[in-house]
Design a protein around this motif. Structure first.
Motif, PDB file in Angstrom:
ATOM      1  N   ARG A  57      55.877  59.235 -63.940  1.00 51.44           N
ATOM      2  CA  ARG A  57      56.086  58.230 -62.944  1.00 51.44           C
ATOM      3  C   ARG A  57      54.710  57.176 -62.866  1.00 51.44           C
ATOM      4  O   ARG A  57      55.022  55.937 -62.280  1.00 51.44           O
ATOM      5  N   LEU A  58      53.546  57.437 -63.241  1.00 50.76           N
ATOM      6  CA  LEU A  58      52.687  56.629 -63.408  1.00 50.76           C
ATOM      7  C   LEU A  58      52.783  55.631 -64.480  1.00 50.76           C
ATOM      8  O   LEU A  58      52.681  54.463 -64.150  1.00 50.76           O
ATOM      9  N   GLU A  59      53.203  56.180 -65.541  1.00 50.79           N
ATOM     10  CA  GLU A  59      53.403  54.963 -66.555  1.00 50.79           C
ATOM     11  C   GLU A  59      54.437  53.891 -66.222  1.00 50.79           C
ATOM     12  O   GLU A  59      54.687  52.875 -66.697  1.00 50.79           O
ATOM     13  N   ASN A  60      55.668  54.565 -65.601  1.00 50.90           N
ATOM     14  CA  ASN A  60      56.611  53.422 -65.077  1.00 50.90           C
ATOM     15  C   ASN A  60      56.415  52.841 -63.734  1.00 50.90           C
ATOM     16  O   ASN A  60      57.301  52.130 -63.181  1.00 50.90           O
ATOM     17  N   GLY A  61      55.411  52.888 -63.228  1.00 50.02           N
ATOM     18  CA  GLY A  61      54.998  52.230 -61.888  1.00 50.02           C
ATOM     19  C   GLY A  61      55.884  52.969 -60.713  1.00 50.02           C
ATOM     20  O   GLY A  61      56.121  52.256 -59.710  1.00 50.02           O
ATOM     21  N   LYS A  62      56.181  53.991 -60.887  1.00 48.38           N
ATOM     22  CA  LYS A  62      56.719  54.777 -59.548  1.00 48.38           C
ATOM     23  C   LYS A  62      55.947  55.512 -59.006  1.00 48.38           C
ATOM     24  O   LYS A  62      56.441  55.973 -57.580  1.00 48.38           O
ATOM     25  N   GLN A  63      54.727  55.549 -59.285  1.00 49.30           N
ATOM     26  CA  GLN A  63      53.804  56.298 -58.293  1.00 49.30           C
ATOM     27  C   GLN A  63      52.317  55.616 -58.286  1.00 49.30           C
ATOM     28  O   GLN A  63      52.241  55.020 -59.496  1.00 49.30           O
ATOM     29  N   THR A  64      51.731  55.463 -57.209  1.00 48.91           N
ATOM     30  CA  THR A  64      50.359  54.909 -57.291  1.00 48.91           C
ATOM     31  C   THR A  64      49.277  55.701 -57.698  1.00 48.91           C
ATOM     32  O   THR A  64      49.180  56.751 -57.220  1.00 48.91           O
ATOM     33  N   ALA A  65      48.402  55.269 -58.653  1.00 48.16           N
ATOM     34  CA  ALA A  65      47.542  56.345 -59.244  1.00 48.16           C
ATOM     35  C   ALA A  65      46.184  56.441 -58.292  1.00 48.16           C
ATOM     36  O   ALA A  65      46.177  55.379 -57.459  1.00 48.16           O
ATOM     37  N   THR A  66      45.536  57.469 -58.366  1.00 46.22           N
ATOM     38  CA  THR A  66      44.161  57.277 -57.646  1.00 46.22           C
ATOM     39  C   THR A  66      43.045  56.949 -58.575  1.00 46.22           C
ATOM     40  O   THR A  66      43.211  57.091 -59.933  1.00 46.22           O
ATOM     41  N   GLU A  67      41.968  57.155 -58.023  1.00 42.63           N
ATOM     42  CA  GLU A  67      40.787  56.679 -59.016  1.00 42.63           C
ATOM     43  C   GLU A  67      40.380  58.081 -59.923  1.00 42.63           C
ATOM     44  O   GLU A  67      40.247  58.073 -60.948  1.00 42.63           O
ATOM     45  N   ALA A  68      40.691  58.966 -59.225  1.00 41.96           N
ATOM     46  CA  ALA A  68      40.570  60.313 -59.850  1.00 41.96           C
ATOM     47  C   ALA A  68      41.647  60.420 -61.108  1.00 41.96           C
ATOM     48  O   ALA A  68      41.273  61.093 -62.035  1.00 41.96           O
ATOM     49  N   ASP A  69      42.843  59.977 -60.727  1.00 43.73           N
ATOM     50  CA  ASP A  69      43.984  59.937 -61.574  1.00 43.73           C
ATOM     51  C   ASP A  69      43.439  59.175 -62.749  1.00 43.73           C
ATOM     52  O   ASP A  69      43.628  59.589 -64.082  1.00 43.73           O
ATOM     53  N   THR A  70      43.006  57.829 -62.873  1.00 41.51           N
ATOM     54  CA  THR A  70      42.638  57.037 -63.773  1.00 41.51           C
ATOM     55  C   THR A  70      41.449  57.553 -64.745  1.00 41.51           C
ATOM     56  O   THR A  70      41.477  57.434 -65.754  1.00 41.51           O
ATOM     57  N   ASP A  71      40.621  58.055 -63.946  1.00 44.37           N
ATOM     58  CA  ASP A  71      39.561  58.762 -64.732  1.00 44.37           C
ATOM     59  C   ASP A  71      39.845  59.783 -65.407  1.00 44.37           C
ATOM     60  O   ASP A  71      39.439  60.095 -66.812  1.00 44.37           O
ATOM     61  N   ALA A  72      40.733  60.571 -65.065  1.00 45.08           N
ATOM     62  CA  ALA A  72      41.157  61.905 -65.922  1.00 45.08           C
ATOM     63  C   ALA A  72      42.138  61.266 -66.877  1.00 45.08           C
ATOM     64  O   ALA A  72      42.053  61.894 -68.078  1.00 45.08           O
ATOM     65  N   TRP A  73      42.816  60.313 -66.856  1.00 41.99           N
ATOM     66  CA  TRP A  73      43.581  59.797 -67.727  1.00 41.99           C
ATOM     67  C   TRP A  73      42.809  59.225 -69.050  1.00 41.99           C
ATOM     68  O   TRP A  73      43.068  59.481 -70.191  1.00 41.99           O
ATOM     69  N   ALA A  74      41.859  58.440 -68.818  1.00 43.49           N
ATOM     70  CA  ALA A  74      40.670  57.878 -69.743  1.00 43.49           C
ATOM     71  C   ALA A  74      40.184  59.011 -70.471  1.00 43.49           C
ATOM     72  O   ALA A  74      39.995  58.848 -71.746  1.00 43.49           O
ATOM     73  N   ALA A  75      39.746  59.679 -69.856  1.00 41.04           N
ATOM     74  CA  ALA A  75      39.090  61.230 -70.384  1.00 41.04           C
ATOM     75  C   ALA A  75      40.004  61.937 -71.402  1.00 41.04           C
ATOM     76  O   ALA A  75      39.668  62.223 -72.599  1.00 41.04           O
ATOM     77  N   ALA A  76      41.532  61.975 -71.145  1.00 39.71           N
ATOM     78  CA  ALA A  76      42.256  62.792 -71.869  1.00 39.71           C
ATOM     79  C   ALA A  76      42.642  61.875 -72.615  1.00 39.71           C
ATOM     80  O   ALA A  76      43.040  62.479 -73.926  1.00 39.71           O
ATOM     81  N   ALA A  77      42.585  60.746 -72.807  1.00 38.26           N
ATOM     82  CA  ALA A  77      43.042  59.802 -73.921  1.00 38.26           C
ATOM     83  C   ALA A  77      42.029  59.574 -74.845  1.00 38.26           C
ATOM     84  O   ALA A  77      42.376  59.173 -75.883  1.00 38.26           O
ATOM     85  N   GLY A  78      40.799  60.121 -74.547  1.00 40.64           N
ATOM     86  CA  GLY A  78      39.621  59.869 -75.255  1.00 40.64           C
ATOM     87  C   GLY A  78      38.993  58.459 -75.264  1.00 40.64           C
ATOM     88  O   GLY A  78      38.380  58.212 -76.318  1.00 40.64           O
ATOM     89  N   PHE A  79      39.435  57.790 -74.155  1.00 45.69           N
ATOM     90  CA  PHE A  79      38.932  56.435 -73.850  1.00 45.69           C
ATOM     91  C   PHE A  79      38.139  56.378 -72.728  1.00 45.69           C
ATOM     92  O   PHE A  79      38.549  55.574 -71.681  1.00 45.69           O
ATOM     93  N   LEU A  80      36.941  56.996 -72.692  1.00 43.80           N
ATOM     94  CA  LEU A  80      36.193  57.090 -71.464  1.00 43.80           C
ATOM     95  C   LEU A  80      35.705  55.561 -70.885  1.00 43.80           C
ATOM     96  O   LEU A  80      35.317  55.480 -69.729  1.00 43.80           O
ATOM     97  N   GLU A  81      35.334  54.893 -72.078  1.00 47.46           N
ATOM     98  CA  GLU A  81      34.910  53.498 -71.743  1.00 47.46           C
ATOM     99  C   GLU A  81      35.824  52.728 -70.896  1.00 47.46           C
ATOM    100  O   GLU A  81      35.538  51.696 -70.328  1.00 47.46           O
ATOM    101  N   GLN A  82      37.227  53.238 -70.793  1.00 49.75           N
ATOM    102  CA  GLN A  82      38.215  52.375 -70.259  1.00 49.75           C
ATOM    103  C   GLN A  82      38.359  52.812 -68.532  1.00 49.75           C
ATOM    104  O   GLN A  82      38.975  52.173 -68.053  1.00 49.75           O
ATOM    105  N   ALA A  83      37.484  53.747 -68.292  1.00 49.26           N
ATOM    106  CA  ALA A  83      37.725  54.273 -66.973  1.00 49.26           C
ATOM    107  C   ALA A  83      37.255  53.118 -65.896  1.00 49.26           C
ATOM    108  O   ALA A  83      38.202  53.085 -64.988  1.00 49.26           O
ATOM    109  N   SER A  84      36.371  52.309 -66.141  1.00 51.52           N
ATOM    110  CA  SER A  84      36.023  51.218 -65.254  1.00 51.52           C
ATOM    111  C   SER A  84      37.032  50.297 -65.417  1.00 51.52           C
ATOM    112  O   SER A  84      37.264  49.723 -64.191  1.00 51.52           O
ATOM    113  N   ASP A  85      37.718  50.014 -66.202  1.00 55.92           N
ATOM    114  CA  ASP A  85      38.793  49.003 -66.324  1.00 55.92           C
ATOM    115  C   ASP A  85      40.020  49.311 -65.441  1.00 55.92           C
ATOM    116  O   ASP A  85      40.519  48.555 -64.777  1.00 55.92           O
TER     117      ASP A  85
END
Length: 280
Positions: free
Chosen positions: A43-71
């Motif tokens: 849902r998040l990848e297809n724009g069907k659900q609005t992410a929260t900041e907690a979601d995007t922070d968790a996503w960046a961490a899980a993907a191994g791109f912590l530097e992308q969290a602010s973006d």
């Protein structure tokens, strides 16, 4: 939900998907790593659900791109409509804005646009776009992501080759002489405009200097599918979707269109500007 909000949400989802793919994980594997249901990742990848900041922070961490969290957080803050501050939109750089435009144009069938001072992004060469984006980065003091922004802006132009779309664009002749880049870059840009004349998806009109006008051209604007109007000012992007506002801008476009020239006559005006910039 506004169209602009949804377009921005889809663009954010596309960026989340890019990070997952770059991490070398499929959707199921990523969901397991982040501790979510596979459906939420989808849902998040297809724009069907609005992410929260907690979601995007968790996503960046899980993907191994912590530097992308602010973006990703900055992209979330850009999920606004009606009036959007450029400073806020550009907090993560120009690429997120260009990504949103890619989605917007992909989902639009017919566009009417007018520009008075600049060649529209839809028609820009990479070199011309690079100078404009660099200048705006300096002005807005935003992150310097020039090459990524240029690539996204040029990717938007893929819609010009899609059957069934129509882009009716008016350009004030003065924009052909606006030196926002070196002369050789401007020559290439004017050649690009000439190449657009005659395309089945493009109707390019030039409003000549000195032509009688039913009204004064004030600023650029874009009408999408006769449903909404986008106006860019120096510090703000405005979106109008009321019937009255769309009709008003439609009448302005119609008035400017009565003064515009097309085809061979437009070609001659562009060629005249080219000769003035780079005499033989």
């Amino acid at each position: 939900m506004s169209t602009d909000f949804q377009n921005a949400r889809v663009a954010l989802g596309a960026r989340l998907r890019e990070l997952r793919v770059e991490a070398g994980l499929n959707g199921k594997e990523f969901a397991a790593r982040i501790g979510w249901q596979r459906s939420k990742v989808s849902r998040l990848e297809n724009g069907k659900q609005t992410a929260t900041e907690a979601d995007t922070d968790a996503w960046a961490a899980a993907a191994g791109f912590l530097e992308q969290a602010s973006d990703l957080r900055a992209r979330l803050r850009g999920l606004e409509s009606q009036q959007r501050s450029w400073r806020r939109q550009l907090a993560a750089g120009h690429r997120p804005v260009q990504d949103r435009y890619v989605v917007e144009y992909q989902q639009t069938r017919a566009v009417r646009g007018y520009e008075a001072t600049v060649i529209p992004g839809l028609f820009q060469t990479p070199d011309y776009a690079r100078y404009l984006i660099d200048a705006n980065i300096t002005l807005m003091q935003s992150p310097r992501d020039t090459e990524a922004a240029v690539a996204a802006r040029i990717r938007r132009q893929e819609v010009l080759y899609e059957a069934g779309k129509l882009f009716r664009v008016l350009l004030w002749e003065g924009a052909l002489y606006a030196f926002v880049c070196p002369r050789d870059v401007m020559v290439g840009q004017l050649d690009r405009l000439v190449g657009l004349i005659g395309m089945s998806t493009v109707e390019l009109g030039v409003v000549p200097l000195g032509a009688p006008l039913p009204l004064t051209p004030k600023h650029g604007f874009w009408i999408f599918d006769e449903e909404r109007v986008i106006v860019e000012t120096i510090n703000t992007e405005l979106c109008y979707d009321s019937v009255d506002d769309v009709a008003l801008y439609g009448r302005v476009w119609d008035g400017l269109d009565t003064a515009a020239v097309y085809g061979p006559r437009a070609h001659r005006l562009i060629a005249r500007a080219r000769r003035a910039i780079a005499p033989a």
